[in-house]
Design an enzyme around this catalytic site. Structure first.
Site, PDB file in Angstrom:
ATOM      1  N   GLU A 274      13.691 -23.554  50.204  1.00  0.00           N
ATOM      2  CA  GLU A 274      13.721 -22.231  49.588  1.00  0.00           C
ATOM      3  C   GLU A 274      12.326 -21.810  49.131  1.00  0.00           C
ATOM      4  O   GLU A 274      11.586 -22.614  48.559  1.00  0.00           O
ATOM      5  CB  GLU A 274      14.698 -22.231  48.414  1.00  0.00           C
ATOM      6  CG  GLU A 274      16.095 -22.704  48.820  1.00  0.00           C
ATOM      7  CD  GLU A 274      17.183 -22.188  47.900  1.00  0.00           C
ATOM      8  OE1 GLU A 274      16.881 -21.452  46.960  1.00  0.00           O
ATOM      9  OE2 GLU A 274      18.354 -22.538  48.153  1.00  0.00           O
ATOM     10  N   ASN A 289      17.171 -27.853  49.062  1.00  0.00           N
ATOM     11  CA  ASN A 289      18.571 -28.212  48.853  1.00  0.00           C
ATOM     12  C   ASN A 289      18.993 -29.195  49.933  1.00  0.00           C
ATOM     13  O   ASN A 289      18.947 -28.885  51.125  1.00  0.00           O
ATOM     14  CB  ASN A 289      19.466 -26.972  48.884  1.00  0.00           C
ATOM     15  CG  ASN A 289      19.260 -26.119  47.652  1.00  0.00           C
ATOM     16  OD1 ASN A 289      19.234 -26.628  46.536  1.00  0.00           O
ATOM     17  ND2 ASN A 289      19.088 -24.825  47.834  1.00  0.00           N
ATOM     18  N   ARG A 291      21.646 -30.405  51.364  1.00  0.00           N
ATOM     19  CA  ARG A 291      23.064 -30.273  51.721  1.00  0.00           C
ATOM     20  C   ARG A 291      23.236 -29.044  52.597  1.00  0.00           C
ATOM     21  O   ARG A 291      22.282 -28.303  52.853  1.00  0.00           O
ATOM     22  CB  ARG A 291      23.896 -30.097  50.449  1.00  0.00           C
ATOM     23  CG  ARG A 291      23.406 -28.931  49.583  1.00  0.00           C
ATOM     24  CD  ARG A 291      24.312 -28.629  48.420  1.00  0.00           C
ATOM     25  NE  ARG A 291      23.696 -27.757  47.436  1.00  0.00           N
ATOM     26  CZ  ARG A 291      23.559 -26.449  47.538  1.00  0.00           C
ATOM     27  NH1 ARG A 291      23.987 -25.833  48.624  1.00  0.00           N
ATOM     28  NH2 ARG A 291      22.991 -25.741  46.583  1.00  0.00           N
TER      29      ARG A 291
END
Length: 449
Positions: A274, A289, A291
């Site tokens: 991100e 992240n 996942r």
């Protein structure tokens, strides 16, 4: 891989089951007392009651989940998103039990879960990061001193935080003083870690993320970017791909940086890097992240790929395709439908008396008509993903969809979307992360005149 346990619930559990069914893989679902009648519990090959309604007594019971996995002789566990998906201890226990964890290695989850540690890793890899403290700030006095060097406004963040939780914007020293203890206490309560740090607030920024994948053969690829700037309470509610008003050279630099970030930590499986992107298209690493993201269907729609299938294939040793074979077509927008008051965003639990969707959308939902949204979990009812030949087409289809969509029995944010997606602020595509609250305030003022 013949059987997978899904350590999650609702919409994402159904999503994983659908891919497993297509691949001929059996599934085992776990559910709390409140979730026994939800569709995912019935659609899995087998389902087990995992505990009472509170997540700490059910979906966060790592040992009990592994016990169920062994009982059913599963080969792997898919954690979905949220809950235990970024819990390195859980990933470690799964692997120690001789099962495959469908996600990255536990050491990578540990590193990326610590925002300070992940910043250090990105700096070492040459990925730009938001100016801020390189260590946690232990006291208010230290925070005030560091803030004077960084400059206001700034973000006070929990090192173990994520998903918009554990962060607050501070306009000045007074605000920092008022918020410091509160953020530390909240960080301790949510993440078991009260370390906080400071980052410069980037004005009029966009939140743009890049989907990456890594395999056990050392390959890292990207699946392009998603714009996630429409947010409420620092949490995403609309995501789209490609990101509007992002020049091609900036897109390429973002994707290259994301791949570099993955290579720096030896990343495997699905991950998202991100970034905050300023008005001059300079970008800064925000977090990684480890996942599958809530908004992964946006990427699936424009690439034509099944990301859950990719996760399973990589987890059993498969090799990723070359980067130049991954392409995009069209434009996709995802809208998160919540059982919440559209004016205050307060949850609105209750029975879904009636659900009527518009046409021309992909619906990913954890509920069906007659089910109840309980106060125990995140109040997201469904995700609506609309794909068009381009953004103009996707917007036209979105407006038509929401003009016909209805949910009765609970309050939802459908009326909010119905108005917002017809606003010039959204249609222009030039929006930043403050667009939704600013538009809501403007609309409120216009209605009171």
């Amino acid at each position: 891989m013949k059987k997978i346990l899904i350590a999650n619930r609702g919409e994402i559990a159904r999503r994983i089951i659908r891919t497993c069914d297509r691949l001929g893989i059996e599934t085992v679902a776990v559910h709390s007392e409140a979730d026994g009648d939800l569709p995912y519990s019935k659609e899995a090959t087998a389902a087990e009651l995992i505990g009472p309604n509170p997540v700490v007594q059910s979906y966060l019971q790592a040992d009990k989940i592994i016990e169920v996995a062994k009982k059913h002789n599963v080969d792997a566990i898919h954690p979905g998103y949220g809950l235990l998906s970024e819990n390195a201890g859980f990933a470690r226990k799964v692997q120690e039990a001789g099962l495959i964890f469908i996600g990255p290695d536990s050491d990578i989850i540990d590193m990326m879960g610590d925002k300070i540690e992940s910043r250090r890793a990105m700096i070492k890899a040459g990925v730009p990061v938001v100016p801020g403290t390189e260590e946690g700030v232990a006291s208010l006095e230290e925070a005030v001193e560091e803030a004077a060097n960084i400059g206001y406004p700034l973000m006070l963040k929990a090192s173990g935080g994520g998903g918009g939780i554990g962060m607050v914007r501070c306009e000045n020293e007074q605000a920092l003083s008022q918020q410091f203890d509160s953020v530390k206490n909240r960080a301790k309560a949510y993440f078991g870690n009260d370390v906080v740090y400071l980052e410069k607030f980037i004005a009029d920024a966009r939140h743009i993320e890049v989907q990456i994948f890594g395999d056990s053969h050392g390959n890292i690829v990207h699946l392009f970017e998603r714009n996630c700037s429409v947010q409420r309470r620092n949490q995403k509610v609309i995501e789209e791909s490609p990101s509007p008003h992002l020049p091609q050279d900036a897109r390429e630099r973002l994707c290259e940086a994301a791949v570099r970030a993955g290579q720096a930590v030896g990343y495997t499986n699905a991950g998202t890097v991100e970034f905050i992107v300023d008005q001059s298209n300079e970008f800064y690493f925000l977090e990684m992240n480890t996942r599958l993201q809530v908004e992964h269907p946006v990427t699936e729609e424009v690439t034509g790929l099944d990301l859950v299938e990719w996760q399973i294939d990589v987890a059993r040793g498969g090799k990723l395709p070359p980067q130049d074979t991954i392409t995009t077509k069209g434009h996709a927008i995802e809208y998160r439908i919540y059982a919440e008051d559209p004016k205050t965003f307060f949850p609105s639990p209750g029975k879904l008396e009636k659900i009527r969707w518009g046409e021309g959308a992909r619906i990913e939902s954890g509920y069906e008509e007659g089910n109840s949204v309980t106060p125990f979990y995140d109040p997201m009812i469904s995700k609506v993903i609309i794909t068009g030949t381009d953004r103009v087409d996707a917007l036209a289809k979105s407006q038509k969809f929401f003009n016909h969509a209805t949910i009765e029995g609970v309050k939802t944010n459908i009326p909010l979307f119905r108005e917002f997606i017809e606003s010039q602020e959204f249609i222009s595509g030039e929006y930043a992360t403050a667009v939704l609250p600013e538009w809501m305030e403007k609309s409120k003022e216009e209605k009171t005149v």
